[in-house]
Write an enzyme that holds these catalytic residues in place. Structure first.
Site, PDB file in Angstrom:
ATOM      1  N   LYS A   1       0.838  -1.203   0.000  1.00  0.00           N
ATOM      2  CA  LYS A   1       0.000   0.000   0.000  1.00  0.00           C
ATOM      3  C   LYS A   1       0.871   1.250   0.000  1.00  0.00           C
ATOM      4  O   LYS A   1       0.650   2.176  -0.791  1.00  0.00           O
ATOM      5  CB  LYS A   1      -0.906  -0.029   1.239  1.00  0.00           C
ATOM      6  CG  LYS A   1      -2.100   0.876   1.154  1.00  0.00           C
ATOM      7  CD  LYS A   1      -2.940   0.782   2.425  1.00  0.00           C
ATOM      8  CE  LYS A   1      -3.714  -0.523   2.485  1.00  0.00           C
ATOM      9  NZ  LYS A   1      -4.354  -0.713   3.804  1.00  0.00           N
TER      10      LYS A   1
ATOM     11  N   ARG B   1      -3.030   3.161   8.625  1.00  0.00           N
ATOM     12  CA  ARG B   1      -3.396   2.017   7.780  1.00  0.00           C
ATOM     13  C   ARG B   1      -2.262   1.000   7.757  1.00  0.00           C
ATOM     14  O   ARG B   1      -1.122   1.339   7.484  1.00  0.00           O
ATOM     15  CB  ARG B   1      -3.660   2.484   6.351  1.00  0.00           C
ATOM     16  CG  ARG B   1      -4.454   3.758   6.287  1.00  0.00           C
ATOM     17  CD  ARG B   1      -4.464   4.371   4.886  1.00  0.00           C
ATOM     18  NE  ARG B   1      -5.105   3.538   3.896  1.00  0.00           N
ATOM     19  CZ  ARG B   1      -5.164   3.857   2.600  1.00  0.00           C
ATOM     20  NH1 ARG B   1      -4.600   4.976   2.157  1.00  0.00           N
ATOM     21  NH2 ARG B   1      -5.769   3.055   1.749  1.00  0.00           N
TER      22      ARG B   1
ATOM     23  N   GLY C   1      -6.627 -10.572   8.215  1.00  0.00           N
ATOM     24  CA  GLY C   1      -6.227 -11.204   9.468  1.00  0.00           C
ATOM     25  C   GLY C   1      -5.324 -10.297  10.263  1.00  0.00           C
ATOM     26  O   GLY C   1      -5.063 -10.531  11.431  1.00  0.00           O
TER      27      GLY C   1
ATOM     28  N   MET D   1      -4.482  -6.256  11.631  1.00  0.00           N
ATOM     29  CA  MET D   1      -5.235  -5.055  11.923  1.00  0.00           C
ATOM     30  C   MET D   1      -5.333  -4.239  10.665  1.00  0.00           C
ATOM     31  O   MET D   1      -4.385  -4.159   9.905  1.00  0.00           O
ATOM     32  CB  MET D   1      -4.538  -4.226  12.990  1.00  0.00           C
ATOM     33  CG  MET D   1      -5.474  -3.197  13.554  1.00  0.00           C
ATOM     34  SD  MET D   1      -4.642  -1.771  14.215  1.00  0.00           S
ATOM     35  CE  MET D   1      -4.706  -0.681  12.828  1.00  0.00           C
TER      36      MET D   1
ATOM     37  N   ARG E   1      -3.410  -0.959  -6.693  1.00  0.00           N
ATOM     38  CA  ARG E   1      -2.496  -2.114  -6.775  1.00  0.00           C
ATOM     39  C   ARG E   1      -2.878  -2.902  -8.017  1.00  0.00           C
ATOM     40  O   ARG E   1      -3.974  -2.740  -8.557  1.00  0.00           O
ATOM     41  CB  ARG E   1      -2.586  -2.979  -5.529  1.00  0.00           C
ATOM     42  CG  ARG E   1      -3.889  -3.697  -5.432  1.00  0.00           C
ATOM     43  CD  ARG E   1      -4.097  -4.408  -4.131  1.00  0.00           C
ATOM     44  NE  ARG E   1      -5.535  -4.470  -3.902  1.00  0.00           N
ATOM     45  CZ  ARG E   1      -6.110  -4.721  -2.763  1.00  0.00           C
ATOM     46  NH1 ARG E   1      -5.383  -4.912  -1.688  1.00  0.00           N
ATOM     47  NH2 ARG E   1      -7.411  -4.783  -2.657  1.00  0.00           N
TER      48      ARG E   1
ATOM     49  N   HIS F   1      -8.998 -31.866   6.497  1.00  0.00           N
ATOM     50  CA  HIS F   1      -8.755 -33.198   5.956  1.00  0.00           C
ATOM     51  C   HIS F   1      -9.405 -33.352   4.582  1.00  0.00           C
ATOM     52  O   HIS F   1      -8.777 -33.795   3.615  1.00  0.00           O
ATOM     53  CB  HIS F   1      -9.319 -34.236   6.943  1.00  0.00           C
ATOM     54  CG  HIS F   1      -9.206 -35.646   6.463  1.00  0.00           C
ATOM     55  ND1 HIS F   1     -10.221 -36.286   5.793  1.00  0.00           N
ATOM     56  CD2 HIS F   1      -8.178 -36.531   6.527  1.00  0.00           C
ATOM     57  CE1 HIS F   1      -9.836 -37.510   5.492  1.00  0.00           C
ATOM     58  NE2 HIS F   1      -8.593 -37.689   5.929  1.00  0.00           N
TER      59      HIS F   1
ATOM     60  N   SER G   1      16.022 -40.954 -14.444  1.00  0.00           N
ATOM     61  CA  SER G   1      14.715 -40.320 -14.338  1.00  0.00           C
ATOM     62  C   SER G   1      14.357 -40.292 -12.859  1.00  0.00           C
ATOM     63  O   SER G   1      14.347 -41.337 -12.195  1.00  0.00           O
ATOM     64  CB  SER G   1      13.674 -41.111 -15.136  1.00  0.00           C
ATOM     65  OG  SER G   1      12.410 -40.512 -14.965  1.00  0.00           O
TER      66      SER G   1
ATOM     67  N   CYS H   1       9.910 -38.200 -13.472  1.00  0.00           N
ATOM     68  CA  CYS H   1       8.645 -38.832 -13.830  1.00  0.00           C
ATOM     69  C   CYS H   1       7.716 -38.973 -12.634  1.00  0.00           C
ATOM     70  O   CYS H   1       6.651 -39.535 -12.738  1.00  0.00           O
ATOM     71  CB  CYS H   1       8.891 -40.189 -14.478  1.00  0.00           C
ATOM     72  SG  CYS H   1       9.721 -41.349 -13.396  1.00  0.00           S
TER      73      CYS H   1
ATOM     74  N   TYR I   1      13.971 -32.842 -19.272  1.00  0.00           N
ATOM     75  CA  TYR I   1      12.523 -32.860 -19.469  1.00  0.00           C
ATOM     76  C   TYR I   1      11.793 -33.148 -18.158  1.00  0.00           C
ATOM     77  O   TYR I   1      12.390 -33.641 -17.194  1.00  0.00           O
ATOM     78  CB  TYR I   1      12.119 -33.911 -20.513  1.00  0.00           C
ATOM     79  CG  TYR I   1      12.341 -35.338 -20.078  1.00  0.00           C
ATOM     80  CD1 TYR I   1      11.379 -36.022 -19.326  1.00  0.00           C
ATOM     81  CD2 TYR I   1      13.517 -36.012 -20.398  1.00  0.00           C
ATOM     82  CE1 TYR I   1      11.589 -37.319 -18.909  1.00  0.00           C
ATOM     83  CE2 TYR I   1      13.732 -37.311 -19.980  1.00  0.00           C
ATOM     84  CZ  TYR I   1      12.761 -37.965 -19.231  1.00  0.00           C
ATOM     85  OH  TYR I   1      12.970 -39.252 -18.807  1.00  0.00           O
TER      86      TYR I   1
HETATM   87  P1  ADP Z   1      -7.672  -2.017   3.394  1.00  0.00           P
HETATM   88  O1  ADP Z   1      -6.279  -2.494   3.361  1.00  0.00           O
HETATM   89  O2  ADP Z   1      -8.592  -2.878   4.140  1.00  0.00           O
HETATM   90  O3  ADP Z   1      -8.165  -1.623   2.033  1.00  0.00           O
HETATM   91  P2  ADP Z   1      -7.331   0.795   3.880  1.00  0.00           P
HETATM   92  O4  ADP Z   1      -6.164   1.244   4.642  1.00  0.00           O
HETATM   93  O5  ADP Z   1      -7.248   0.940   2.421  1.00  0.00           O
HETATM   94  O6  ADP Z   1      -7.648  -0.694   4.293  1.00  0.00           O
HETATM   95  O7  ADP Z   1      -8.538   1.623   4.466  1.00  0.00           O
HETATM   96  C1  ADP Z   1      -9.843   1.203   4.639  1.00  0.00           C
HETATM   97  C2  ADP Z   1     -10.799   2.191   4.024  1.00  0.00           C
HETATM   98  O8  ADP Z   1     -10.577   3.497   4.492  1.00  0.00           O
HETATM   99  C3  ADP Z   1     -10.657   2.252   2.526  1.00  0.00           C
HETATM  100  O9  ADP Z   1     -11.919   2.386   1.941  1.00  0.00           O
HETATM  101  C4  ADP Z   1      -9.850   3.485   2.315  1.00  0.00           C
HETATM  102  O10 ADP Z   1     -10.089   4.050   1.058  1.00  0.00           O
HETATM  103  C5  ADP Z   1     -10.336   4.392   3.445  1.00  0.00           C
HETATM  104  N1  ADP Z   1      -9.313   5.354   3.836  1.00  0.00           N
HETATM  105  C6  ADP Z   1      -8.078   5.058   4.283  1.00  0.00           C
HETATM  106  N2  ADP Z   1      -7.381   6.194   4.535  1.00  0.00           N
HETATM  107  C7  ADP Z   1      -8.192   7.230   4.239  1.00  0.00           C
HETATM  108  C8  ADP Z   1      -8.049   8.654   4.277  1.00  0.00           C
HETATM  109  N3  ADP Z   1      -6.898   9.209   4.647  1.00  0.00           N
HETATM  110  N4  ADP Z   1      -9.095   9.386   3.905  1.00  0.00           N
HETATM  111  C9  ADP Z   1     -10.253   8.799   3.542  1.00  0.00           C
HETATM  112  N5  ADP Z   1     -10.458   7.497   3.483  1.00  0.00           N
HETATM  113  C10 ADP Z   1      -9.444   6.694   3.826  1.00  0.00           C
HETATM  114 MG    MG Z   2      -7.832  -0.365   0.955  1.00  0.00          MG
END
Ligand code: ADP
Ligand code: MG
Ligand code: MG
Length: 880
Positions: A22, A91, A100, A102, A333, A449, A764, A832, A852
């Protein structure tokens, strides 16, 4: 002192290791001149140090304050300043996106004072300010303090009492702030931190710490993400999509990630913030409608998306926000896509001149190709979906629901297609799983399983369909909406999407398979894309691809699929069925004469089999392995035969008695390590000679044949020398030329490969046995018994029978390659084992310089593609 903090203007997209995905992409967009709210990224290095030391590294706080101060100067307001606050989001963002961990806290910097400043900033918009404040407490409580989010959600639902969030007023949100603060007090014993800097710092530390949250640890194990990467933290100044109907937030793709169709796809939600779009709080609108709401922002967004595609030269997904008519980019991304879209997009990008064909080949994977080859449910057919679980093992299966292994076996024996439905499976269900067309469970994930075993068997499986109540006792399951499926009812499961349907959904063959079978490319865009990519992969690959095939029919299919030879033709399959009797005669033979008579009876049958295969391969190399399994595998079951003889008493036939004695004599505690392979050839006189004669005669009958004779289970060069001498005599007598070589499947053979190569013209690698013997476990016993546990524990990230274990088994392979070639520079080298069709293992084979890979006919296209990708991406591709 390491640099722990990078302004968005300082990074770029190639710094994912340091800034996370990110952060690296936010920097890239910033440098492209796109409208990104200013901010900075704290590096993964700082996280690693925090996790090791249990405290923020020295110097970080100072760097953090410096960057924050610069941000404040630039924005003209201080974090949480009471009359005119700067707010930020915190973020998380690792190198690989990782559910998984934060996630994100928005609106950091709000408290009882600055909330009023925010309202003032927004022209007196109180509702917006209190909405933002309650969001902060909610997200902070959940992600930083680990409070159950239900508590907040329930409070909000009680307040809404059926109304839309748009109907809530400033006073409602103000009241909610008090309720939320109460929840925090009750759950943590402390007040919600009012100090903006404390909020920021706590959030940063929580992101770092979340790297080791149990869910994150588990996810990494499953996805084979290294545990020591750490996450970055992005601090980004807030922009607001929730300050009126002229604002909003959205997500978009630069083209359709489902089909690969060109054109912009996305969703937009007015007057909303952050995750509201994906959380489904209100119905979103298709992105195209933004054009009517706010043409200016829409046009700018289109321009930006085009720019991003051209810059990344790939499909991108994005997050954006419109704040009162002004567009802001919050994330981008390279986007995930379906298998079909991956092929289409790769070729479209070539046509647009954005990438070349080399790159197009690296943009798709063998797994994606394999997905396109499964039969599928007819897209046009009417279907009734009753549940969705996890897509554990691909394919489309239709059958009658059964609820226990015994029933599955019974019905399958009666010719019925069945789907085994269980809450979860265990080793006792194995027989049922083998008998069933598909497996459906209501519990367990992709390493349960059921999932592991089904994938191993190549069987369709949907697991963890939690909406289903499965009762094995009552032999039925119930689905939402009162649907009841009883034993014998027809259901259909889609292992590629995880969907479960009521009744029989018609299945159609994949057009991609029809193309491999020889159908013309025609107008199908997907098939055309596959054709172009495969043609190029074939042109660039260095590895040859052969197939494991025992019959003329398999050999012919393998050729159509692009195999350039047979790397493993097993001869024991030729002793089954009616021919069992002949093997019994061989085992029971009283003396040389009887034994020779038995062998003489087998010889013409073998000759006919080989002739058929040599014809099908028409001059391509065919590696024939002499008989490998222990002879008792061809004899009746010991217990059954004992019972039969005992029941017959005096009337038992002489033949049965002798047979029983032979079965008893040949019984082994560990047949896998017993009298088999070359050992058999050395103790049963005439057996290998008969096979070699049959091969020689068949080769003579089909001019141009390139037969290679392969001796299994050799551990010492002396074993091979004995067999080789005899074979050479027979071949010379017949006037046939054929190479004689060996499997390398016993660790000792790999370790003495330099000696063995003196007697072998080719190696082989039989990596199934080599894996069993290197690890010291038997596949049949361990897969069901403890592999799922081992995967859970992370002992291995993937079964060593699926993907070659590079460190252990791979080391043996390397030793054998190096030492074998030192003795005999033109030594032929192939693989093989089943690994010959596995993408990662194919890359390994390329790296160590094999000639191969050989795999099942159906995997041949996958192997061709991966061999091409290996040639384009692997280091050390010119080891020869
Ligand atoms: P994730 O990795 O789950 O996408 P993000 O860090 O992108 O988490 O953020 C979650 C949401 O908050 C997303 O919709 C993102 O666009 C929004 N968001 C994050 N930072 C800002 C910001 N500075 N201003 C407005 N919206 C934000
Ligand atoms: Mg996001
Ligand atoms: Mg073997």
């Amino acid at each position: 002192m390491p640099k722990y903090v990078y302004d968005f203007t300082e990074g770029n997209k190639d710094l994912k290791d340091l800034l996370g995905g990110k952060g690296a992409n936010l920097a890239e967009m910033t440098n492209l001149g796109l409208p990104v709210p200013p901010g900075f990224t704290i590096t993964t290095e700082a996280c690693r140090s925090f996790l090791a030391e249990g405290a923020l590294p020295e110097g970080l706080e100072e760097q953090l304050s410096r960057h924050l101060a610069a941000l404040e100067r630039r924005m003209g307001r201080r974090l949480g300043q009471s009359d005119d606050p700067l707010l930020v989001s915190v973020r998380s963002g690792a190198k690989f996106s990782m559910p998984g961990m934060m996630e994100t806290v928005l609106n950091i910097g709000l408290n009882d004072e600055s909330v009023r400043g925010l309202a003032k900033q927004a022209g007196g918009n109180e509702r917006f300010a209190w909405d933002s404040y309650r969001r902060l407490i909610q997200m902070f409580g959940k992600t930083v303090q680990g409070i159950d989010s239900e508590l907040f959600d329930e409070a909000l639902e009680r307040l809404k009492a059926g109304r839309s969030d748009l109907d809530l007023q400033a006073a409602d949100f103000q009241g909610l702030v008090e309720t939320y603060k109460e929840i925090i007090r009750a759950e943590t014993g402390e007040d919600f931190p009012a100090d903006p800097y404390r909020q920021l710092r706590m959030a940063v530390e929580a992101v770092f710490a979340s790297w080791n949250a149990p869910r994150a640890v588990l996810y990494r194990r499953q996805e084979r993400i290294p545990a020591d990467l750490g996450t970055a933290v992005n601090v980004c100044s807030m922009v607001f999509g929730n300050c009126g109907m002229d604002s909003g937030t959205g997500v978009a793709f630069t083209r359709d990630p489902g089909s690969g169709q060109q054109g912009v796809y996305g969703d937009y939600l007015q007057n909303a913030q952050g995750e509201d779009v994906v959380a489904g709080i209100r119905n979103t609108m298709p992105l195209q409608e933004l054009e009517h709401l706010d043409k200016h922002s829409y046009d700018e967004l289109m321009r930006i998306m085009e720019k991003l595609e051209n810059h990344y030269r790939d499909l991108c997904d994005i997050e954006f926000t419109v704040e009162r008519g002004r567009l802001w980019m919050l994330q981008t991304r390279v986007g995930k896509r379906t298998a079909a879209a991956a092929f289409r997009i790769a070729v479209q990008l070539v046509d647009q001149g954005l990438i070349d064909l080399d790159e197009a080949v690296t943009r798709v994977t063998g797994d994606q190709l394999a997905q396109l080859m499964f039969p599928r449910f007819d897209g046009g057919a009417e279907k009734k979906r009753i549940a969705t679980g996890m897509n554990a093992s691909p394919g489309a299966a239709v059958g009658r629901a059964v609820f226990c292994s015994e029933r599955a076996v019974e019905l399958a024996a009666a010719g019925e297609a069945v789907i085994l439905v269980r809450r979860e499976t265990n080793p006792d269900d194995l027989a049922g799983m083998i008998a069933a067309h598909g497996v459906l469970t209501s519990r367990g994930g992709k390493t349960s399983h059921a999932a592991v075993v089904a994938r191993g068997m190549g069987k369709t499986c949907v697991c963890g369909a939690e909406e289903l109540e499965v009762s094995a006792e009552e032999r039925r399951f119930t689905a939402p909406g009162g649907v009841v499926v009883a034993e014998g009812d027809l259901i259909s499961i889609d292992g590629s999407s995880g969907e479960v349907f009521l009744g029989e959904v018609p299945v159609v063959p994949s057009p991609v398979v029809e193309y491999f079978e020889g159908a013309p490319v025609g107008g199908d865009e997907l098939v055309a894309a596959v054709h172009r990519i495969m043609s190029h992969a074939d042109a660039v690959r260095r590895l040859d691809v052969r197939a494991n095939a025992d019959t003329g029919e398999d050999a012919a299919r393998a050729r159509r699929f692009g195999a350039r030879g047979i790397g493993l033709c097993r001869t024991e399959h030729m002793f089954l069925g009616d021919r069992r009797r002949l093997v019994e005669d061989l085992v029971l033979a009283g003396g040389d004469e009887e034994r020779e008579r038995a062998l003489a009876a087998l010889e013409p049958l073998q000759r006919a089999d080989f002739t058929e295969i040599f014809r099908a391969m028409d001059g391509l190399p065919v590696t024939v392995r002499l008989i490998d399994p222990p002879l008792h595998e061809f004899l009746p079951d010991y217990t059954e035969l004992s019972v039969k003889v005992a029941l017959a008493g005096d009337r038992a036939s002489d033949g049965d008695r002798r047979l029983l004695a032979a079965v008893k004599r040949l019984h082994e505690q560990n047949p896998m390590l017993g009298l088999r392979g070359v050992r058999l050839g050395l103790v049963v006189p005439g057996l290998f000679a008969m096979q070699v004669r049959a091969i020689a005669a068949a080769a003579k009958a089909v001019p141009g044949t390139r037969a290679e004779i392969m001796i299994p289970l050799v551990g010492a060069v002396q074993e091979l020398e004995c067999v080789r001498e005899e074979a050479a005599g027979i071949l010379a007598e017949a006037g046939v030329e054929a190479a004689v070589g060996t499997m390398i499947e016993v660790p000792r053979a790999a370790l003495t490969a330099g000696r063995i190569a003196e007697a072998a013209e080719f190696f082989s690698f039989g990596t199934n046995d080599l894996t069993q013997m290197a690890w010291g476990f038997s596949r049949d016993d361990v897969e069901a018994a403890f592999f799922s546990r081992y995967l859970e524990l992370g002992v291995f990230g993937v079964s060593p029978f699926e993907t070659l274990d590079r460190d252990g088994v791979g080391r043996l392979v390397r030793i054998a390659v190096e030492e074998g070639r030192r003795t005999r520079p033109d030594l032929g080298l192939g693989i093989c084992g089943e690994h010959g069709g596995d993408p990662d293992s194919i890359h390994f084979c390329h790296e160590v310089g094999l000639d191969y890979v050989s795999c099942s006919p159906f995997r041949v296209p996958v192997a061709r593609l991966e061999a091409g990708r290996a040639a384009l991406t692997c280091a050390g591709s010119d080891t020869r």
